[in-house]
Design an enzyme around this catalytic site. Structure first.
Site, PDB file in Angstrom:
ATOM      1  N   SER A  45       0.796  -1.238   0.000  1.00 50.44           N
ATOM      2  CA  SER A  45       0.000   0.000   0.000  1.00 50.44           C
ATOM      3  C   SER A  45       0.819   1.275   0.000  1.00 50.44           C
ATOM      4  O   SER A  45       0.239   2.360  -0.054  1.00 50.44           O
ATOM      5  CB  SER A  45      -0.958  -0.005   1.195  1.00 50.44           C
ATOM      6  N   ILE A  46       2.137   1.184   0.043  1.00 56.84           N
ATOM      7  CA  ILE A  46       2.934   2.386  -0.210  1.00 56.84           C
ATOM      8  C   ILE A  46       2.640   2.884  -1.626  1.00 56.84           C
ATOM      9  O   ILE A  46       2.835   4.063  -1.937  1.00 56.84           O
ATOM     10  CB  ILE A  46       4.433   2.105  -0.009  1.00 56.84           C
TER      11      ILE A  46
END
Length: 585
Positions: free
Chosen positions: A188-189
């Site tokens: 999710s970065i």
């Protein structure tokens, strides 16, 4: 030979040659005294030998050990005996190496640049080597505690990479060590990269954060919540308040709604294959068509089951992937509650596609090129990507196994990218430099304007998401009390994907001045909104940049197993390096 020795010799000779009990009985006390005197003499010689050996060993230890180890040794000796080395205080911190300073250590404590650690206010300054040593312990402990095959970390201080190391394996089967150049899923970065792409479009006036989804994708269904028509805006998608669901799980209300339908379709499918259903060639042909339709319907429902995260279907565009969730009901009224969603970022990337008129994958690749991130990629299976790590998970017995194949084309924007920890740290420094670069400052402009970064690093004005901005997780500035821990503002993102967990943390240098940032939200889309000099949003403020470099610490940590919260590790490491004094050795 002395007269005393001659007497001893004569005495023993007589005892051995003369068979005379009276003589022996008469001289027995004298014999005992002689034996005791010789034993005592040998004991003194042995003690002297032991003392000499001890001094020699301590001297070797003194030469071989570093200052930190000597301090620890001094503390242990001080606790076990009255011995205390002159160079160390009772706390184990090394005092001055200069003899003149030793004469008045109580007055001069803390002023020498040769210290390994110094206390300044409530912060303990330390050398770079000490910070690295402590970070290694943190990483190794976490890796061992969680049973991760590999862990890799990278740290920069004030724009310069000062530490990067891998622990364990990138590939267990081939015993390939993991290293800072290993390419892993960043999970999710990816959302923060997407947020930067949207921020760039916002600066260029191509997107309005307050416009609805239908303004850019007219075909996206209108939404209702509790019989009330509601609108989803771009900012709702960025800060996870749109109400759009995340991956469908067994406990989700949407799954509870779909489960009976899936069961009904299975029953209908089984009934269609029963003998009484097919009679004659025409019916048989109708049955085949019907079975094909049922298979398609059942397959679509199965995609949205609890195994949605293991998607294997490929999508050429983000707009095509919208069919996975676009008809599902909302979980809350937009803007009222934080509901984390990767699908919301898929919708956001479809909006970007409608603005740029190109697949989102192309926009991401272009952004990587502009930022100089040469080891960041789309998570595609076919291309040869050098140094790509293997990904693992735990089975029901807790054993490490290979993860199944997945296709992440439906979520490039929310969790479908690959990178290295070094590229992630560079990405963090790009944001940090942009956040601190004001108009008129020396050096090239930032990738984004400072006002843009702070807007995306700020929570919504209504405080629905106090710890989440626009595509970035926030660590608010905390109250500071004397000699207590002080955690200043930070920004970044965690990640959890199939076979990987990740964390990027940006910790700007902070001063003692605090300001209110609510004025940012009243400026609308004016990305030239005035920012007070040296100010850090969300309750802290910045020091001026020195030598054109960003001021702060950036940490990235990635492991090749899912479900691990790396935020505490990254935060602890960042706080260590925040207190590094490079003049210390």
């Amino acid at each position: 030979m002395s007269s005393h020795s001659k007497r001893q010799h004569s005495l023993f000779e007589n005892c051995l040659t003369a068979n005379c009990e009276p003589y022996l009985s008469y001289n027995l006390p004298l014999i005992n005294n002689v034996i005791k005197e010789n034993a005592h003499s040998h004991s003194r010689d042995f003690e002297a030998f032991v003392r000499a050996c001890t001094v020699l060993v301590l001297g070797l230890i003194w030469l071989l050990l570093d200052d930190d180890s000597l301090g620890f040794l001094a503390v242990q000796i001080g606790q076990c005996s009255s011995f205390q080395p002159a160079e160390y205080d009772m706390g184990g911190s090394k005092q001055k190496g200069n003899p003149k300073l030793k004469e008045n250590t109580s007055k001069e404590k803390g002023k020498s640049s040769s210290h390994q650690s110094l206390v300044k206010g409530s912060h303990q300054l330390m050398s770079l080597s000490r910070a690295i040593q402590k970070s290694q312990i943190i990483c190794q402990r976490k890796k061992d505690e969680l049973g991760s095959p590999g862990l890799v970390v990278c740290v920069s201080v004030d724009g310069k990479q000062v530490y990067a190391e891998g622990f364990g394996y990138a590939d267990l089967e081939n015993e390939t060590p993991i290293h800072p150049g290993s390419v892993l899923r960043i999970a999710s970065i990816s959302k923060s990269f997407t947020a930067v792409i949207v921020a760039k479009l916002w600066e260029d006036g191509k997107i309005d954060l307050h416009k609805t989804v239908q303004s850019y994708i007219p075909e996206f269904p209108e939404k209702r919540f509790k019989d009330e028509k509601v609108d989803i805006t771009v900012s709702h998608l960025l800060n996870h308040t749109s109400g759009i669901r995340h991956y469908k799980q067994k406990k989700d209300p949407v799954y509870a709604f779909d489960k009976p339908i899936i069961k009904l379709v299975e029953t209908a499918k089984d009934a269609s294959l029963s003998p009484f259903y097919a009679v004659g060639p025409v019916a048989k042909k109708s049955q085949q068509i019907h079975n094909s339709e049922l298979k398609t319907l059942y397959g679509n429902l199965e995609i949205t089951s609890e195994k949605e995260v293991y998607m294997k279907e490929s999508f050429s565009t983000a707009a095509e992937a919208l069919r996975l969730f676009k008809n599902d009901p909302l979980l809350c009224k937009p803007g009222t509650r934080f509901v984390y969603t990767t699908h919301g970022y898929t919708l956001l990337s479809a909006i970007v596609e409608s603005i740029t008129h190109k697949p989102f994958a192309e926009t991401v690749t272009k952004t990587f090129h502009e930022m100089g991130l040469k080891e960041s990629y789309l998570d595609k299976n076919d291309p040869i990507i050098y140094n790509r790590a293997r990904f693992y998970m735990k089975d029901k017995m807790g054993r490490v196994v290979n993860v199944p194949y997945v296709d992440n084309s439906y979520k490039w924007a929310g969790g479908g990218l690959l990178s290295t920890v070094e590229d992630l740290v560079k990405f963090g420094n790009i944001l940090l430099y942009s956040a601190q670069h004001e108009d008129g400052d020396p050096g090239p402009p930032g990738y984004l304007k400072a006002s843009t970064v702070w807007k995306f690093w700020s929570p919504a004005a209504d405080q629905v998401t106090p710890r989440y901005g626009l595509g970035f997780e926030l660590t608010p500035d905390e109250p500071h009390y004397g000699f207590c821990g002080h955690h200043t503002f930070g920004a970044g993102h965690t990640g959890n994907a199939v076979g990987a967990s990740s964390m990027l943390f940006v910790l700007p240098r902070a001063s003692t001045e605090a300001i209110d940032t609510n004025h940012l939200h009243s400026k609308g889309n004016d990305c030239d909104a005035e920012l007070p000099s040296m100010k850090l949003k969300c309750g802290a403020s910045l020091q001026n940049k020195q030598n054109g470099l960003p001021q702060g610490v950036v940490v990235s940590v990635v492991v090749n197993v899912p479900g691990i919260n790396l935020r505490p590790i990254a935060n602890d490491i960042a706080r260590l390096f925040e207190n590094v004094d490079f003049s210390l050795r």
